[in-house]
Motif scaffolding. Structure first.
Motif, PDB file in Angstrom:
ATOM      1  N   LYS A 153       0.871  -1.183   0.000  1.00 21.30           N
ATOM      2  CA  LYS A 153       0.000   0.000   0.000  1.00 21.30           C
ATOM      3  C   LYS A 153       0.909   1.235   0.000  1.00 21.30           C
ATOM      4  CE  LYS A 153      -1.828  -1.513   3.749  1.00 21.30           C
ATOM      5  NZ  LYS A 153      -2.573  -1.606   5.022  1.00 21.30           N
ATOM      6  N   MET A 154       0.932   1.927  -1.127  1.00 24.05           N
ATOM      7  CA  MET A 154       1.872   3.029  -1.323  1.00 24.05           C
ATOM      8  C   MET A 154       1.147   4.376  -1.388  1.00 24.05           C
ATOM      9  SD  MET A 154       4.833   1.500  -1.398  1.00 24.05           S
ATOM     10  CE  MET A 154       5.965   2.695  -2.103  1.00 24.05           C
ATOM     11  N   ARG A 155       1.569   5.293  -0.548  1.00 28.02           N
ATOM     12  CA  ARG A 155       0.987   6.632  -0.580  1.00 28.02           C
ATOM     13  C   ARG A 155       1.434   7.363  -1.843  1.00 28.02           C
ATOM     14  NH1 ARG A 155       2.921  12.274  -0.897  1.00 28.02           N
ATOM     15  NH2 ARG A 155       0.992  13.454  -0.608  1.00 28.02           N
ATOM     16  N   ILE A 156       0.469   8.009  -2.500  1.00 24.84           N
ATOM     17  CA  ILE A 156       0.783   8.851  -3.648  1.00 24.84           C
ATOM     18  C   ILE A 156       0.026  10.168  -3.538  1.00 24.84           C
ATOM     19  CG2 ILE A 156       1.229   6.928  -5.229  1.00 24.84           C
ATOM     20  CD1 ILE A 156      -1.595   7.555  -6.438  1.00 24.84           C
ATOM     21  N   GLN A 157       0.472  11.143  -4.310  1.00 21.00           N
ATOM     22  CA  GLN A 157      -0.320  12.343  -4.497  1.00 21.00           C
ATOM     23  C   GLN A 157      -1.472  12.006  -5.434  1.00 21.00           C
ATOM     24  OE1 GLN A 157       2.036  16.076  -4.998  1.00 21.00           O
ATOM     25  NE2 GLN A 157       3.638  14.631  -5.555  1.00 21.00           N
ATOM     26  N   SER A 158      -2.462  12.889  -5.489  1.00 17.53           N
ATOM     27  CA  SER A 158      -3.591  12.686  -6.380  1.00 17.53           C
ATOM     28  C   SER A 158      -3.133  12.901  -7.813  1.00 17.53           C
ATOM     29  CB  SER A 158      -4.728  13.652  -6.041  1.00 17.53           C
ATOM     30  OG  SER A 158      -5.821  13.451  -6.910  1.00 17.53           O
ATOM     31  N   SER A 159      -2.867  11.812  -8.512  1.00 19.23           N
ATOM     32  CA  SER A 159      -2.387  11.865  -9.890  1.00 19.23           C
ATOM     33  C   SER A 159      -2.707  10.540 -10.558  1.00 19.23           C
ATOM     34  CB  SER A 159      -0.870  12.110  -9.932  1.00 19.23           C
ATOM     35  OG  SER A 159      -0.339  11.805 -11.200  1.00 19.23           O
ATOM     36  N   LYS A 160      -3.409  10.611 -11.691  1.00 19.92           N
ATOM     37  CA  LYS A 160      -3.739   9.393 -12.428  1.00 19.92           C
ATOM     38  C   LYS A 160      -2.478   8.685 -12.900  1.00 19.92           C
ATOM     39  CE  LYS A 160      -8.238   9.846 -12.296  1.00 19.92           C
ATOM     40  NZ  LYS A 160      -9.103   8.892 -11.536  1.00 19.92           N
ATOM     41  N   VAL A 161      -1.446   9.478 -13.225  1.00 16.68           N
ATOM     42  CA  VAL A 161      -0.193   8.888 -13.697  1.00 16.68           C
ATOM     43  C   VAL A 161       0.513   8.141 -12.568  1.00 16.68           C
ATOM     44  CG1 VAL A 161       2.093   9.386 -14.611  1.00 16.68           C
ATOM     45  CG2 VAL A 161       0.097  10.540 -15.567  1.00 16.68           C
ATOM     46  N   LEU A 162       0.556   8.756 -11.385  1.00 21.96           N
ATOM     47  CA  LEU A 162       1.181   8.078 -10.248  1.00 21.96           C
ATOM     48  C   LEU A 162       0.384   6.839  -9.847  1.00 21.96           C
ATOM     49  CD1 LEU A 162       2.307  11.090  -8.029  1.00 21.96           C
ATOM     50  CD2 LEU A 162       3.687   9.691  -9.574  1.00 21.96           C
ATOM     51  N   ASP A 163      -0.929   6.918  -9.961  1.00 19.89           N
ATOM     52  CA  ASP A 163      -1.762   5.756  -9.709  1.00 19.89           C
ATOM     53  C   ASP A 163      -1.390   4.627 -10.667  1.00 19.89           C
ATOM     54  OD1 ASP A 163      -4.717   4.985  -8.420  1.00 19.89           O
ATOM     55  OD2 ASP A 163      -4.411   4.136 -10.411  1.00 19.89           O
ATOM     56  N   ALA A 164      -1.263   4.966 -11.956  1.00 13.31           N
ATOM     57  CA  ALA A 164      -0.903   3.962 -12.957  1.00 13.31           C
ATOM     58  C   ALA A 164       0.497   3.409 -12.714  1.00 13.31           C
ATOM     59  CB  ALA A 164      -0.992   4.577 -14.350  1.00 13.31           C
ATOM     60  N   GLN A 165       1.407   4.277 -12.261  1.00  9.70           N
ATOM     61  CA  GLN A 165       2.773   3.837 -11.968  1.00  9.70           C
ATOM     62  C   GLN A 165       2.775   2.758 -10.906  1.00  9.70           C
ATOM     63  OE1 GLN A 165       6.206   6.674 -10.815  1.00  9.70           O
ATOM     64  NE2 GLN A 165       5.430   5.920  -8.859  1.00  9.70           N
TER      65      GLN A 165
ATOM     66  N   SER B 193       1.425  -2.536  -6.945  1.00  9.97           N
ATOM     67  CA  SER B 193       1.152  -1.913  -5.646  1.00  9.97           C
ATOM     68  C   SER B 193      -0.277  -1.397  -5.575  1.00  9.97           C
ATOM     69  CB  SER B 193       2.115  -0.749  -5.396  1.00  9.97           C
ATOM     70  OG  SER B 193       3.448  -1.187  -5.434  1.00  9.97           O
ATOM     71  N   LEU B 194      -0.682  -1.021  -4.375  1.00 10.14           N
ATOM     72  CA  LEU B 194      -2.021  -0.485  -4.140  1.00 10.14           C
ATOM     73  C   LEU B 194      -1.882   0.998  -3.795  1.00 10.14           C
ATOM     74  CD1 LEU B 194      -3.273  -3.407  -1.877  1.00 10.14           C
ATOM     75  CD2 LEU B 194      -3.602  -3.151  -4.343  1.00 10.14           C
ATOM     76  N   PRO B 195      -2.098   1.896  -4.758  1.00  9.51           N
ATOM     77  CA  PRO B 195      -1.905   3.328  -4.505  1.00  9.51           C
ATOM     78  C   PRO B 195      -2.943   3.894  -3.550  1.00  9.51           C
ATOM     79  CG  PRO B 195      -2.815   2.966  -6.699  1.00  9.51           C
ATOM     80  CD  PRO B 195      -2.496   1.612  -6.149  1.00  9.51           C
ATOM     81  N   GLN B 196      -2.474   4.730  -2.631  1.00 10.22           N
ATOM     82  CA  GLN B 196      -3.353   5.357  -1.641  1.00 10.22           C
ATOM     83  C   GLN B 196      -3.132   6.866  -1.688  1.00 10.22           C
ATOM     84  OE1 GLN B 196      -5.248   3.119   0.490  1.00 10.22           O
ATOM     85  NE2 GLN B 196      -4.398   1.612  -0.925  1.00 10.22           N
ATOM     86  N   VAL B 197      -4.120   7.618  -2.141  1.00 10.78           N
ATOM     87  CA  VAL B 197      -4.012   9.080  -2.186  1.00 10.78           C
ATOM     88  C   VAL B 197      -4.157   9.624  -0.774  1.00 10.78           C
ATOM     89  CG1 VAL B 197      -5.038  11.213  -3.052  1.00 10.78           C
ATOM     90  CG2 VAL B 197      -4.880   9.204  -4.534  1.00 10.78           C
ATOM     91  N   MET B 198      -3.233  10.500  -0.380  1.00  9.66           N
ATOM     92  CA  MET B 198      -3.225  10.998   0.990  1.00  9.66           C
ATOM     93  C   MET B 198      -2.518  12.343   1.044  1.00  9.66           C
ATOM     94  SD  MET B 198      -1.612   8.952   4.234  1.00  9.66           S
ATOM     95  CE  MET B 198      -2.768   7.605   3.946  1.00  9.66           C
ATOM     96  N   ALA B 199      -3.001  13.238   1.896  1.00  8.11           N
ATOM     97  CA  ALA B 199      -2.357  14.536   2.093  1.00  8.11           C
ATOM     98  C   ALA B 199      -0.951  14.330   2.654  1.00  8.11           C
ATOM     99  CB  ALA B 199      -3.176  15.411   3.029  1.00  8.11           C
ATOM    100  N   PHE B 200      -0.034  15.162   2.219  1.00 12.88           N
ATOM    101  CA  PHE B 200       1.358  15.047   2.635  1.00 12.88           C
ATOM    102  C   PHE B 200       1.512  15.110   4.153  1.00 12.88           C
ATOM    103  CE2 PHE B 200       5.634  16.967   3.280  1.00 12.88           C
ATOM    104  CZ  PHE B 200       6.398  15.951   2.720  1.00 12.88           C
ATOM    105  N   SER B 201       0.717  15.976   4.786  1.00 15.10           N
ATOM    106  CA  SER B 201       0.829  16.177   6.234  1.00 15.10           C
ATOM    107  C   SER B 201       0.393  14.956   7.035  1.00 15.10           C
ATOM    108  CB  SER B 201      -0.008  17.386   6.662  1.00 15.10           C
ATOM    109  OG  SER B 201      -1.368  17.203   6.299  1.00 15.10           O
ATOM    110  N   GLU B 202      -0.283  14.005   6.387  1.00 14.59           N
ATOM    111  CA  GLU B 202      -0.806  12.827   7.084  1.00 14.59           C
ATOM    112  C   GLU B 202       0.070  11.585   6.907  1.00 14.59           C
ATOM    113  OE1 GLU B 202      -4.704  12.381   5.444  1.00 14.59           O
ATOM    114  OE2 GLU B 202      -5.403  14.334   6.154  1.00 14.59           O
ATOM    115  N   VAL B 203       1.138  11.716   6.097  1.00 11.60           N
ATOM    116  CA  VAL B 203       1.883  10.523   5.690  1.00 11.60           C
ATOM    117  C   VAL B 203       2.652   9.888   6.842  1.00 11.60           C
ATOM    118  CG1 VAL B 203       3.652   9.605   4.136  1.00 11.60           C
ATOM    119  CG2 VAL B 203       2.039  11.329   3.312  1.00 11.60           C
ATOM    120  N   TYR B 204       3.311  10.696   7.659  1.00 10.47           N
ATOM    121  CA  TYR B 204       4.106  10.121   8.758  1.00 10.47           C
ATOM    122  C   TYR B 204       3.244   9.221   9.643  1.00 10.47           C
ATOM    123  CZ  TYR B 204       6.875   9.673  13.019  1.00 10.47           C
ATOM    124  OH  TYR B 204       7.548   9.174  14.105  1.00 10.47           O
TER     125      TYR B 204
END
Length: 342
Positions: A174-186, A192-203
């Motif tokens: 489960k990999m955190r990504i920014q909201s991006s269709k390209v990063l999701d596809a990557q 992997s399982l992309p998870q869109v999440m705010a940067f401030s919440e990642v830690y």
């Protein structure tokens, strides 16, 4: 922050700015002009230091006519909220990551998210400082946004709580990504399982296991202490993370011409400063994280890197319908002009 709160904030800012900037957007030179510059990373990152350099130069060169208030670390808005806040006039300036413009309707900016599209920084500069970079900024004007500059952070590395040696090692993570269709596809190309999440919440998400890993330049990983909650990282350098310094169009167009010209010069010099220190900041972050002993870093062999490139290059083809085949081909040509065959 919901839309009602954003509108209230924008209205409050409008009242506060009624003296330096009239509601018509015309600025009065005799009053101080306040620029609220909001961003989501720490002050000691390349972006944070670039923002402070712009503040210093802008205030100095305008003789105090302009006051720049810098708000780091999502103090005002999280990265999901800040673009709306800018469009509403609640803040005047941002430096969001380039991936943020896709959800805004400028999907072409997601070309920066394509894995391995920039073989090195020289090719990147040919894009951001040339006609392609200018063409992309023009896409923002219809959104009420003016693009001022491209700022580096750096090339990203993959991290998780397991070794990531082969592309197959990413499967099921489960990999955190920014909201991006390209990063999701990557991430999906790697299993992997992309998870869109705010940067401030990642830690906290890494700490609690909500996500297994993420991708970041070393400076972001270090300043957000992600290395304390990631056991492994691989120096993939697979993707670029950069920012666009942007400003509310109505505000910018309403500035006195001499002030705007002065601020453009300050931004140009702040950009040189920010981009010059970005590599040093990432190098220093890597040194510090390695010294901490909390994350084990893996440097790829040529064969390992080739395997990652092979696994991820199909994302370019898949993205053609979204970001534009012609745009991707333009960047390929810039890479070839610099001596790299894509």
């Amino acid at each position: 922050m919901n839309l009602v709160k954003l509108l209230s904030a924008a209205a409050a800012v409008g009242c506060l700015m009624a003296s330096p900037v009239a509601l018509s957007g015309k600025a009065y030179a005799q009053d101080q002009i306040v620029i609220k510059f909001s961003h989501v990373v720490a002050p000691d990152t390349p972006k944070g230091k670039g923002a402070e350099k712009f503040k210093e130069l802008a205030e100095q060169r305008t003789g105090g006519k302009v006051k720049v208030e810098v708000y780091p670390n999502s103090q005002l808005y999280k990265d999901k909220e800040e673009l709306e806040a800018l469009q509403l006039g609640a803040v005047q300036m941002l430096a969001p990551s380039l991936a943020k413009f896709g959800p805004l309707g400028a999907k072409e900016f997601e070309v920066f998210d394509l894995p391995y599209i920039f073989p090195n920084k020289a090719v990147l500069r040919r894009v951001t400082e040339g006609p392609i970079g200018k063409q992309l900024f023009q896409k923002l004007e219809s959104k009420g946004i003016i693009g001022l500059a491209y700022w580096d952070n750096g090339f990203k590395i993959m991290s998780a709580n397991k070794p990531l040696i082969k592309p197959e090692d990413m499967k099921g993570q489960k990999m955190r990504i920014q909201s991006s269709k390209v990063l999701d596809a990557q991430m999906r190309a790697l299993g992997s399982l992309p998870q869109v999440m705010a940067f401030s919440e990642v830690y906290q998400a890494l700490q609690t296991g909500v996500v297994d890993g993420t991708e970041n330049p070393p400076s972001n990983m270090y300043t957000q202490k992600m290395h304390e909650v990631q056991k492994h990282a691989t120096l993939t350098d697979h993707g670029y993370l950069g920012y666009a310094v942007i400003v509310n169009k109505k505000f910018w167009d309403g500035l006195p011409a001499d002030v705007r010209t002065t601020l453009e010069g300050a931004m140009k010099d702040a950009t040189t400063f920010a981009n010059d220190i970005a590599q040093a900041e990432n190098d220093n972050a890597m040194t510090a994280m390695k010294a901490s002993g909390k994350t084990e870093f893996h440097e790829q062999t040529k064969e390992e890197r080739a395997a990652w490139v092979k696994a991820l290059l199909p994302v370019h083809k898949d993205a053609e319908s979204r970001v534009g085949k012609d745009l991707i081909q333009q960047i390929y040509k810039e890479a070839e002009a610099a001596g790299f065959k894509m």
